[in-house]
Design an enzyme around this catalytic site. Structure first.
Site, PDB file in Angstrom:
ATOM      1  N   HIS A  34       0.840  -1.195   0.000  1.00 56.90           N
ATOM      2  CA  HIS A  34       0.000   0.000   0.000  1.00 56.90           C
ATOM      3  C   HIS A  34       0.883   1.256   0.000  1.00 56.90           C
ATOM      4  O   HIS A  34       1.320   1.706   1.062  1.00 56.90           O
ATOM      5  CB  HIS A  34      -0.897   0.010   1.246  1.00 56.90           C
ATOM      6  CG  HIS A  34      -1.736  -1.224   1.398  1.00 56.90           C
ATOM      7  ND1 HIS A  34      -1.211  -2.412   1.845  1.00 56.90           N
ATOM      8  CD2 HIS A  34      -3.058  -1.435   1.167  1.00 56.90           C
ATOM      9  CE1 HIS A  34      -2.190  -3.316   1.885  1.00 56.90           C
ATOM     10  NE2 HIS A  34      -3.308  -2.752   1.473  1.00 56.90           N
ATOM     11  N   HIS A 288      -3.956   3.243  -3.253  1.00 48.79           N
ATOM     12  CA  HIS A 288      -4.112   2.680  -1.907  1.00 48.79           C
ATOM     13  C   HIS A 288      -3.418   1.332  -1.760  1.00 48.79           C
ATOM     14  O   HIS A 288      -2.622   1.143  -0.834  1.00 48.79           O
ATOM     15  CB  HIS A 288      -5.597   2.525  -1.553  1.00 48.79           C
ATOM     16  CG  HIS A 288      -5.812   1.723  -0.305  1.00 48.79           C
ATOM     17  ND1 HIS A 288      -5.609   2.253   0.955  1.00 48.79           N
ATOM     18  CD2 HIS A 288      -6.183   0.434  -0.104  1.00 48.79           C
ATOM     19  CE1 HIS A 288      -5.858   1.313   1.862  1.00 48.79           C
ATOM     20  NE2 HIS A 288      -6.207   0.208   1.243  1.00 48.79           N
ATOM     21  N   GLU A 425     -17.327  -4.156  24.346  1.00 50.82           N
ATOM     22  CA  GLU A 425     -16.502  -5.359  24.336  1.00 50.82           C
ATOM     23  C   GLU A 425     -15.328  -5.268  23.361  1.00 50.82           C
ATOM     24  O   GLU A 425     -14.222  -5.717  23.671  1.00 50.82           O
ATOM     25  CB  GLU A 425     -17.352  -6.592  23.985  1.00 50.82           C
ATOM     26  CG  GLU A 425     -18.327  -7.022  25.054  1.00 50.82           C
ATOM     27  CD  GLU A 425     -19.667  -6.318  24.926  1.00 50.82           C
ATOM     28  OE1 GLU A 425     -20.582  -6.646  25.701  1.00 50.82           O
ATOM     29  OE2 GLU A 425     -19.793  -5.434  24.047  1.00 50.82           O
ATOM     30  N   HIS A 487     -28.690 -15.385  24.270  1.00 56.51           N
ATOM     31  CA  HIS A 487     -27.701 -15.265  25.342  1.00 56.51           C
ATOM     32  C   HIS A 487     -27.014 -16.594  25.680  1.00 56.51           C
ATOM     33  O   HIS A 487     -26.233 -16.654  26.623  1.00 56.51           O
ATOM     34  CB  HIS A 487     -28.369 -14.706  26.605  1.00 56.51           C
ATOM     35  CG  HIS A 487     -28.551 -13.219  26.573  1.00 56.51           C
ATOM     36  ND1 HIS A 487     -29.195 -12.578  25.545  1.00 56.51           N
ATOM     37  CD2 HIS A 487     -28.157 -12.248  27.439  1.00 56.51           C
ATOM     38  CE1 HIS A 487     -29.215 -11.275  25.775  1.00 56.51           C
ATOM     39  NE2 HIS A 487     -28.580 -11.048  26.912  1.00 56.51           N
TER      40      HIS A 487
END
Length: 675
Positions: A34, A288, A425, A487
């Site tokens: 890149h 890129h 998280e 869950h």
């Protein structure tokens, strides 16, 4: 006073150009990589070199500035800078970019390339890592200030105190900065929102994020998918925001100077052009992720007035970069000299090898026959570790009361070791990776096991780095009960067991939990503890040596003949298998029960141990998918669907995970072995 002046602008401009095309040469030689971002960031990198405090002769110097490339695809720039600054990255290493076994892989890897602070690649991770480094610094400074202020008090208020102690009693014993280079992709990933929200909350004034705002992603201009006001976003999160022309050396320098004196975390929006200097490709998304072509690079170098040779760095430009870093050794020596005795003692204790400290841990005792969830026993173990290890730090994603992760002898961050991540998280995992790499802390983090999906990318990076992070995953199965299928983790256990370098412990009870922690503390890898919500019988104590093998005979047959069947299980299913063993042996079927607290460690044992461990047909029992257990089992009694909403004990029966059903399946297997 700034090191960037009108007088040295021509030389620094030349340095930026030579750096720019060195990056292009690296990608061209590899025919992979890149070039766009490295070329666009050349001026930023040159100015940043004048601000950074590093010592290439001692890359782990504690008070060094941390530099994180969140856009790890800009690795050609990373390696070029490390080479020019004097780290052990040679020109030959640059020429071997992306080649097999080179020290210059496609994305930066911690402990693989000298000077790389943390493994980056997945976008957004590095921003959260930088926040984690700044949090680790703030916590360390709070600890250092406390020991020095205590030393001052003990000397007596009226006594003359050494001037160094006065200085070190401030919260700036570790006064380095944490710099992070990021791009549009990093800011679009949700992890950056999570992490920067925490950075603003905790006013991490040593954190400086430099945003390479070039308006380009792989598919084209960012406007096709990104239109938000980045300044307003970061100001709303509690940042100081500065903007500059990312190709104007004086403007970049001014923005950095302003950021360094801000009491808030800072974002510098550097307006840049991707593929700067790439002639007709300048500003195009085509720069890129693909080489520019040797012909274009040669023409561009000629236009810039520098040598057209590949990998060419002039002596005067080499001196610019080396001179910037030569101050590193003297700054390190000065910092070491100014440390108080109390601060040095604390730092020495925090950096001492863990094996010197494990004998001081006083683990809780659990009584055989009691009933206790492993999440509860784990909470007691965490607090025992906290009592013995002052650098044991961590918290939960807003679930500490359920995860049982509160350290009762400590206050909240930054004055204590209890971290509150909020419902974040993904960034929680990446922040803990940085705590582990900072050099002073043993971090843990916690959530419900089903929500580990949100942090899987961070766990994966930790596993690649072998970062010593401890994951506490509670509510491990359908035993969660009434919360239902959303869950109840089913596939997560197999997923993490498949992850290289990660030890996944699922203890059968409180005593096995202790043995698992003893193994995890001594391992050179991250560890996950998968723990029950429901109470489980406390079984007999377990030796560390048993847990080290990953699996061991929990209870052998009481009948005289060789076992016809082995029941293999982990976690809550071990107790079920012990019940099934009683039913089978009452029918005259000799049965062995093997507890498997760690699948990965069991896989590491040699075949002779496996032959010794398993007798007859092997039935594995798992309240999860469990397909990996066919490595040892003839049949796996697991789950092939998601859970349901009902009481946990009802669900175990509903899905066939009862002692009676286990015994029935085992009898059928035993009959097969006789045929």
């Amino acid at each position: 006073m700034s090191a960037i002046t009108d007088e040295n602008l021509p030389l620094l401009t030349q340095a930026a150009n030579e750096l720019r095309y060195l990056c292009a040469d690296i990608v061209q030689q590899a025919n992979s990589g890149h070039p766009g971002a490295p070329m666009g960031l050349a001026e930023v990198a040159v100015v940043l070199s004048h601000h950074l405090r590093l010592n290439p002769k001692n890359p782990r110097y504690l008070n060094r500035d941390r530099l994180v490339f969140s856009g790890g695809h800009a690795s050609a720039l990373v390696y070029s800078l490390l080479h020019l600054w004097g780290f052990e990255v040679s020109m030959q290493d640059l020429q071997a970019f992306r080649q097999l076994d080179s020290t210059t892989p496609g994305h930066p890897e911690f402990a693989h390339t000298p000077g790389v602070e943390i493994t980056t690649g997945p976008l957004g991770q590095g921003i959260a890592n930088a926040v984690g480094f700044a949090m680790a610094q703030k916590r360390a400074n709070a600890m250092l200030a406390k020991v020095d202020s205590r030393a001052v008090r003990e000397n007596g208020a009226c006594e003359k105190v050494d001037s160094r102690a006065k200085v070190d009693s401030s919260p700036e014993v570790l006064n380095h900065f944490v710099y992070c280079l990021c791009g549009d992709g990093d800011l679009q990933e949700g992890i950056s929102y999570e992490a920067c929200s925490l950075a603003g909350l905790h006013q991490l004034g040593k954190l400086i994020i430099i945003y390479d705002s070039n308006g380009i992603t792989i598919e084209g201009g960012t406007q096709i998918a990104f239109s938000e006001n980045v300044r307003a976003r970061f100001e709303a999160q509690g940042f100081s925001v500065f903007e500059c022309d990312g190709h104007n050396l004086l403007a970049i320098d001014s923005a950095l100077e302003s950021a360094k004196v801000s009491p808030k975390p800072s974002l510098i929006i550097a307006q840049t052009t991707i593929g700067k200097g790439a002639l007709e490709l300048e500003g195009s998304h085509k720069t890129h992720g693909a080489p520019l072509g040797a012909e274009l690079i040669a023409k561009a170098k000629k236009q810039a007035g520098i040598s057209e040779r590949s990998f060419a760095i002039s002596d005067e430009v080499g001196f610019v970069f080396r001179a910037c870093m030569e101050k590193g050794a003297s700054l390190e020596a000065l910092w070491e000299r100014n440390l108080s005795a109390q601060a040095k003692s604390l730092l020495d204790s925090l950096t001492a090898p863990l094996e010197q400290k494990v004998d001081s841990i006083s683990y809780p005792t659990f009584t055989q026959g009691d009933s206790l969830a492993t999440r509860v026993s784990n909470g007691k173990i965490l607090n025992a570790l906290s009592q013995a290890l002052p650098n044991f730090i961590g918290g939960s994603a807003d679930l500490a009361p359920s995860n049982n992760t509160t350290l009762l002898d400590s206050s909240d961050f930054p004055s204590g070791n209890n971290l509150h991540f909020g419902i974040r998280e993904h960034s929680m995992g990446a922040i803990c990776n940085a705590f582990a790499n900072y050099g002073l802390f043993l971090p843990f983090c916690a959530t419900f096991f089903v929500f580990s999906d949100y942090m899987s990318a961070s766990v994966r990076i930790a596993s690649i780095m072998r970062a010593k992070v401890f994951y506490i995953f509670t509510h491990d199965s359908i035993g969660v009960g009434e919360d239902g299928a959303t869950h109840q983790p089913i596939e997560q256990l197999s997923h993490f067991r498949a992850m290289p370098n990660l030890l996944v412990f699922r203890p059968a009870d409180a005593n096995e939990n202790i043995a698992c922690w003893q193994v995890a503390l001594e391992s050179n890898a991250p560890s996950a503890f998968v723990l029950s919500r429901q109470n489980l019988p406390v079984l007999e104590p377990v030796a560390k040596s048993q847990a080290q093998k990953g699996g061991y005979v929990k209870k052998d047959s009481s009948l005289d003949n060789q076992a016809q069947i082995t029941l293999l299980a982990s976690g809550s299913e071990v107790s079920l298998c012990l019940q099934a063993q009683e039913l089978l042996e009452s029918s005259g079927i000799a049965t062995r029960v093997v507890s498997m607290p760690c699948f990965e460690l069991l896989c590491e044992q040699d075949s002779s141990y496996h032959k010794e461990l398993f007798a007859g047909k092997v039935l594995a029992v798992e309240a999860a998918r469990g397909n990996e257990l066919y490595r040892f089992a003839d049949f796996v009694l697991g789950l092939d669907s998601f859970g349901k909403s009902a009481k946990g004990e009802q669900l175990f029966t509903h899905f066939g995970l009862s002692a009676e059903h286990i015994a029935k399946i085992a009898k059928d297997l035993a009959k097969e072995s006789l045929c």
